[in-house]
Scaffold this motif. Structure first.
Motif, short mmCIF file in Angstrom:
data_model
loop_
_atom_site.label_atom_id
_atom_site.label_comp_id
_atom_site.label_asym_id
_atom_site.label_seq_id
_atom_site.Cartn_x
_atom_site.Cartn_y
_atom_site.Cartn_z
N GLY A 193 0.79 -1.22 0.00
CA GLY A 193 0.00 0.00 0.00
C GLY A 193 0.82 1.27 0.00
N ASP A 194 2.09 1.18 0.41
CA ASP A 194 2.99 2.34 0.38
C ASP A 194 3.83 2.35 -0.90
OD1 ASP A 194 2.16 3.21 2.92
OD2 ASP A 194 3.58 1.87 3.91
N MET A 195 3.50 1.45 -1.82
CA MET A 195 4.20 1.29 -3.09
C MET A 195 5.66 0.89 -2.90
SD MET A 195 2.46 3.99 -5.64
CE MET A 195 1.49 5.18 -4.73
N GLU A 196 5.93 0.18 -1.80
CA GLU A 196 7.24 -0.39 -1.56
C GLU A 196 7.16 -1.88 -1.89
OE1 GLU A 196 8.74 0.43 2.34
OE2 GLU A 196 8.20 2.55 2.20
N ASP A 197 8.17 -2.37 -2.58
CA ASP A 197 8.17 -3.78 -2.97
C ASP A 197 8.47 -4.68 -1.78
OD1 ASP A 197 7.50 -3.39 -5.62
OD2 ASP A 197 9.56 -3.50 -6.35
N PHE A 198 7.75 -5.78 -1.73
CA PHE A 198 8.05 -6.85 -0.80
C PHE A 198 8.55 -8.02 -1.63
CE2 PHE A 198 7.01 -10.95 1.00
CZ PHE A 198 7.65 -10.86 2.23
N ASP A 199 9.74 -8.53 -1.29
CA ASP A 199 10.34 -9.65 -2.00
C ASP A 199 10.33 -10.85 -1.06
OD1 ASP A 199 11.94 -11.50 -3.32
OD2 ASP A 199 13.56 -10.09 -3.74
N TYR B 204 -7.24 -12.84 -0.36
CA TYR B 204 -8.63 -12.45 -0.15
C TYR B 204 -9.14 -11.74 -1.40
CZ TYR B 204 -6.76 -7.79 0.93
OH TYR B 204 -6.13 -6.57 0.87
N PRO B 205 -10.45 -11.79 -1.66
CA PRO B 205 -11.00 -11.26 -2.91
C PRO B 205 -10.83 -9.76 -3.13
CG PRO B 205 -12.51 -12.84 -1.96
CD PRO B 205 -11.44 -12.59 -0.94
N ARG B 206 -11.16 -8.93 -2.12
CA ARG B 206 -11.05 -7.50 -2.38
C ARG B 206 -11.14 -6.69 -1.08
NH1 ARG B 206 -16.24 -4.95 -2.83
NH2 ARG B 206 -17.87 -6.51 -2.72
N ASP B 207 -10.54 -5.53 -1.14
CA ASP B 207 -10.59 -4.60 -0.01
C ASP B 207 -12.01 -4.10 0.20
OD1 ASP B 207 -7.83 -4.82 0.22
OD2 ASP B 207 -7.42 -3.00 -0.93
N ASN B 208 -12.33 -3.86 1.45
CA ASN B 208 -13.59 -3.26 1.88
C ASN B 208 -14.83 -4.14 1.75
OD1 ASN B 208 -12.79 -0.68 2.97
ND2 ASN B 208 -12.18 -0.18 0.88
N ALA B 209 -14.69 -5.35 1.28
CA ALA B 209 -15.83 -6.28 1.35
C ALA B 209 -15.96 -6.66 2.83
CB ALA B 209 -15.58 -7.51 0.49
N PRO B 210 -17.17 -6.78 3.35
CA PRO B 210 -17.33 -7.02 4.80
C PRO B 210 -16.53 -8.20 5.35
CG PRO B 210 -19.45 -6.55 3.79
CD PRO B 210 -18.45 -6.67 2.67
N THR B 211 -16.57 -9.34 4.68
CA THR B 211 -15.84 -10.51 5.17
C THR B 211 -14.34 -10.31 5.08
OG1 THR B 211 -17.70 -11.88 4.47
CG2 THR B 211 -15.66 -13.01 4.96
N CYS B 212 -13.89 -9.71 3.99
CA CYS B 212 -12.45 -9.44 3.82
C CYS B 212 -11.96 -8.46 4.88
CB CYS B 212 -12.18 -8.89 2.42
SG CYS B 212 -12.62 -10.03 1.09
N THR B 213 -12.78 -7.47 5.17
CA THR B 213 -12.42 -6.48 6.19
C THR B 213 -12.27 -7.14 7.55
OG1 THR B 213 -13.55 -4.73 4.96
CG2 THR B 213 -13.14 -4.32 7.31
N ARG B 214 -13.25 -7.97 7.92
CA ARG B 214 -13.16 -8.67 9.22
C ARG B 214 -11.91 -9.53 9.30
NH1 ARG B 214 -18.66 -9.02 8.56
NH2 ARG B 214 -18.58 -11.12 7.67
N GLN B 215 -11.60 -10.23 8.21
CA GLN B 215 -10.43 -11.10 8.21
C GLN B 215 -9.15 -10.28 8.37
OE1 GLN B 215 -9.84 -13.34 4.58
NE2 GLN B 215 -8.67 -14.91 5.66
N ALA B 216 -9.01 -9.21 7.63
CA ALA B 216 -7.81 -8.37 7.72
C ALA B 216 -7.70 -7.72 9.10
CB ALA B 216 -7.83 -7.30 6.62
N CYS C 282 -2.34 -0.61 -5.19
CA CYS C 282 -1.64 -0.06 -4.01
C CYS C 282 -2.47 1.02 -3.31
CB CYS C 282 -0.28 0.51 -4.41
SG CYS C 282 0.87 -0.74 -5.01
N MET C 283 -3.06 1.92 -4.09
CA MET C 283 -3.83 3.02 -3.52
C MET C 283 -5.05 2.50 -2.75
SD MET C 283 -3.61 6.20 -3.17
CE MET C 283 -3.05 7.22 -4.49
N THR C 284 -5.72 1.52 -3.32
CA THR C 284 -6.87 0.93 -2.65
C THR C 284 -6.44 0.26 -1.34
OG1 THR C 284 -7.92 0.55 -4.79
CG2 THR C 284 -8.82 -0.67 -2.94
N ALA D 144 -5.80 2.37 6.07
CA ALA D 144 -6.00 3.58 6.87
C ALA D 144 -7.41 3.62 7.46
CB ALA D 144 -5.73 4.82 6.01
N GLU D 145 -8.39 3.30 6.65
CA GLU D 145 -9.78 3.36 7.10
C GLU D 145 -10.08 2.39 8.23
OE1 GLU D 145 -14.27 2.53 5.34
OE2 GLU D 145 -12.66 3.03 3.94
N HIS D 146 -9.43 1.23 8.21
CA HIS D 146 -9.72 0.19 9.20
C HIS D 146 -8.61 -0.03 10.22
CE1 HIS D 146 -13.41 -0.86 7.13
NE2 HIS D 146 -12.73 -0.76 6.00
N GLY D 147 -7.59 0.82 10.21
CA GLY D 147 -6.51 0.71 11.18
C GLY D 147 -5.74 -0.59 11.07
#
Length: 170
Positions: A16-22, A37-49, A74-76, A82-85
């Motif tokens: 998310g900070d546009m830094e590569d993880f190797d 996980y399928p996508r950011d901000n989906a309720p189940t994905c949010t709970r899992q993260a 990355c932006m998403t 940020a939104e979910h801490g």
């Protein structure tokens, strides 16, 4: 489809900070929990993260990092974190290349339309890069506790192996 005992595929992805993880950088150093996980901000994905983030300290004490991967950019990921801490690192697999490497990019039918998407899955990888557990199509409820228990089991196995080695050498 990857299984327990397989070598975990190596990859490099931005977070998310546009830094590569190797993935190569953690080989030999830390265990890895890799959850797809399928996508950011989906309720189940949010709970899992959120749940993985809530237990990040416990994973770190076990010399284990937690990484989430989805096809979001990355932006998403940055906005989602940020939104979910969220404290865990989220990696952007926009082309689904790593999802494909790990066998979680699958065709599924939603409302009568077939399309590709992520099968919610988690891989527990030891310090040597070996997949210890490949968990496909997971149900998020109670999943993080299950993963934490499996990671905890890995350390005593290594300690027992070291004790046996020292007894043989004595």
């Amino acid at each position: 489809m990857l299984r327990s005992g397989d070598t975990a595929p190596l990859f490099t992805l931005p977070d998310g900070d546009m830094e590569d993880f190797d993935m190569q950088t953690v080989r030999g150093n830390r265990h890895v929990v890799l959850f797809f996980y399928p996508r950011d901000n989906a309720p189940t994905c949010t709970r899992q993260a959120e749940e993985f983030s809530d237990h990040e300290y416990e994973f770190n004490k076990l010399d284990c990092i937690v990484l989430g991967i989805s096809p979001d950019d990355c932006m998403t990921h940055a906005e989602f974190a940020a939104e979910h801490g969220l404290s865990i690192r989220l990696l952007a697999d926009i082309e689904a290349e790593v999802c494909s490497l790990y066998g979680v990019w699958r065709e599924k039918e939603v409302d009568g339309v077939k399309r590709k998407g992520v099968l919610r899955s988690t891989f527990i990888i030891d310090k040597d890069g070996q997949i210890r557990h490949a968990l496909y199509d997971v149900t998020p409820k109670g999943h993080v506790a299950e993963v934490l228990a499996l990671v905890r089991e890995m350390e005593p196995e290594k300690a027992n192996a070291n004790r046996k080695k020292h007894r043989r050498n004595a």
